[in-house]
Scaffold this active site. Structure first.
Site, PDB file in Angstrom:
ATOM      1  N   SER A   1      14.527  21.185 -17.349  1.00  0.00           N
ATOM      2  CA  SER A   1      13.376  22.050 -17.559  1.00  0.00           C
ATOM      3  C   SER A   1      13.836  23.314 -18.275  1.00  0.00           C
ATOM      4  CB  SER A   1      12.760  22.410 -16.208  1.00  0.00           C
ATOM      5  OG  SER A   1      12.050  23.633 -16.298  1.00  0.00           O
TER       6      SER A   1
ATOM      7  N   HIS B   1       0.833  -1.215   0.000  1.00  0.00           N
ATOM      8  CA  HIS B   1       0.000   0.000   0.000  1.00  0.00           C
ATOM      9  C   HIS B   1       0.865   1.262   0.000  1.00  0.00           C
ATOM     10  CE1 HIS B   1      -3.333  -2.674   1.393  1.00  0.00           C
ATOM     11  NE2 HIS B   1      -2.340  -3.238   2.071  1.00  0.00           N
TER      12      HIS B   1
ATOM     13  N   GLU C   1       9.027   8.212 -17.162  1.00  0.00           N
ATOM     14  CA  GLU C   1       7.638   8.668 -17.366  1.00  0.00           C
ATOM     15  C   GLU C   1       7.095   8.195 -18.706  1.00  0.00           C
ATOM     16  OE1 GLU C   1       7.066  12.904 -15.409  1.00  0.00           O
ATOM     17  OE2 GLU C   1       9.030  12.706 -16.333  1.00  0.00           O
TER      18      GLU C   1
ATOM     19  N   LYS D   1      16.074  21.583 -12.304  1.00  0.00           N
ATOM     20  CA  LYS D   1      15.332  20.338 -12.504  1.00  0.00           C
ATOM     21  C   LYS D   1      16.123  19.239 -13.210  1.00  0.00           C
ATOM     22  CE  LYS D   1      11.577  19.485 -11.684  1.00  0.00           C
ATOM     23  NZ  LYS D   1      10.251  19.721 -12.151  1.00  0.00           N
TER      24      LYS D   1
END
Ligand code: ARG
Length: 452
Positions: A278, A157, A291, A284
């Protein structure tokens, strides 16, 4: 005379819009090698049974070699008027050989031809996927070796549950990818059945020799029912299902490492070469490869859905709907292949943030379940032990401390305090398949041997 292989019964030309609508050359051109290989085997067979002379077969085989070289050199012009790759190659053959070329399609139909080509392509695709998966397994085995001593919090979980060895974690993915390979190998058995010779749907009155073609093309067996052949796409469904499962494995792993690379977790340091920045925020380092791996799984799952819906409700035997199978097959393959190509090097170059992980390893009561098991071993009934440890955890929360730090008198059996702390909890495991150090070592050695 019509360009079409089926022009005889038509008086009018095909509407240009219909040609654009019905073509498949845009995506089936990639079957050219397999189409040529199957046609050469077919020509040899036709010569063997006397439907071609040996000289004719030799001419056809040689011309097909030349056509393959032409395609590879970029010399074949693809045209929607010629529909698909099968027609392009046959037309090129006729342009070279005239009437001899016009004999090649004897005793076959595009319906059995296209499935044969796809199956020849798919056998190679499966073999390539197997190599890529094996390499990814090796990358995870190397991770297990690199991080052999590292303890990680194990989650259920996404809440801290019990400690696990990083090697145990890495080998979990090795198991998943092994099942993926086994599934593909099983799928390959059904891919490896020869369709050619089913002709359009009913077979042929010509004396073809399917066994000869089977041996030539290295198929395991011959498809027994011609009606089944020209409608069957089960093998393609299975193939895309295998791909969809691989994609979900990759997606789950990608999600995990995306989370693990956050400042909040700080478990892994992803390689710069596999991250992007970025355009506005100078600090970043984004996990775009992971992804996109997660995102691309959507396409693969969608392709499975697409093919299932495509075949649903088709009457026997061939229906033109089936031409659309290839967009799903190719897209699912290309997508998974592209993910696998970047996954293994990313795993190889990622480093675990050992200190950051260790610094918080004692948070989250990872030793609570082992404490309960120590009570059970000391004779306390399981439910009572569970209740007791639950109360101790509550006590810890009130005092803002770890189980180890509770005063001795709170424990029903003082000796069980010896099992506290994450390192000791980890060392206490012993069952087969568990994260017990000896067990993980044994499994790691097995995988090292198996993947050598
Ligand atoms: N391009 C077709 C396909 O991919 C080849 C088979 C065509 N057969 C036919 N009866 N029109 O399915």
């Amino acid at each position: 005379m019509s360009q079409k292989t089926w022009g005889g019964r038509f008086s009018g030309n095909t509407d240009a819009r219909v040609e654009a609508f019905t073509e498949s050359i845009r995506f089936d051109y990639r079957l050219y090698r397999h189409d040529i290989r199957a046609s050469q085997a077919h020509a040899r067979m036709l010569a063997k049974v006397g439907l071609l002379t040996q000289a004719e077969a030799d001419q056809i085989i040689q011309s097909l070699d030349e056509i393959r070289a032409d395609i590879e050199a970029g010399h074949m012009e693809f045209s929607i008027a010629l529909e698909d790759i099968h027609t392009h190659i046959e037309r090129a053959l006729i342009a070279k050989l005239g009437d001899v070329g016009r004999k090649l399609h004897t005793g076959r139909s595009r319906n059995d031809q296209v499935v044969t080509d796809v199956k020849l392509w798919m056998r190679e695709a499966i073999d390539e996927l197997d190599l890529l998966l094996r390499d990814l397994q090796k990358a995870f085995v190397e991770l297990a070796e690199r991080e052999r001593e590292q303890i990680l919090p194990g989650y259920t979980h996404l809440q801290r549950a019990q400690p696990v060895l990083a090697a145990h974690y890495a080998l979990a993915y090795v198991e998943k990818f092994q099942r993926d390979r086994d599934r593909l190998a099983d799928c390959r058995r059904r891919v490896n059945i020869l369709p050619l010779g089913a002709a359009a749907l009913a077979g042929t009155s010509l004396p073809i020799d399917r066994e000869f073609v089977r041996a030539e093309l290295g198929f395991e067996a011959i498809a027994a029912n011609s009606l089944d052949v020209s409608s069957d796409r089960d093998f393609a469904l299975e193939f895309i299902f295998c791909l969809a499962v691989i994609a979900t494995h990759l997606s789950g792993w990608a999600e995990e490492w995306i989370i693990w690379s956050t400042t909040e977790f700080h478990f892994v340091d992803l390689p710069d070469e596999f991250c992007t920045g970025s355009s506005i925020m100078p600090h970043k380092k984004n996990p775009d490869v992971l992804e996109l791996t997660r995102g691309k799984s959507a396409r693969v799952i969608a392709m499975l859905q697409q093919l299932l819906v495509l075949v649903k409700g088709l009457p026997l035997a061939y229906n033109r709907d089936l031409q659309e199978d290839k967009t799903a097959i190719f897209d699912a393959f290309d997508t998974v292949q592209s993910c696998l190509v970047v996954a293994a090097p990313l795993v190889r170059q990622t480093r675990f943030c050992r200190e950051a992980i260790a610094a918080r390893l004692n948070d989250g009561f990872l030793d609570a379940t082992t404490l309960m098991e120590a009570l059970i071993l000391a004779g306390v009934p399981m439910r009572t032990a569970h209740e007791t440890v639950g109360q101790l955890v509550r006590e810890c929360e009130q005092r803002n401390c770890r189980l180890e730090q509770l005063p001795e008198e709170l424990f029903p059996r003082p000796e069980v305090k010896a099992s506290l702390g994450v390192t000791k909890a980890l060392a206490a495991f012993r069952s087969y398949g568990s994260t017990a150090p000896a067990e993980v070592d044994r499994q790691l050695q097995q995988w090292q041997q198996r993947l050598r």
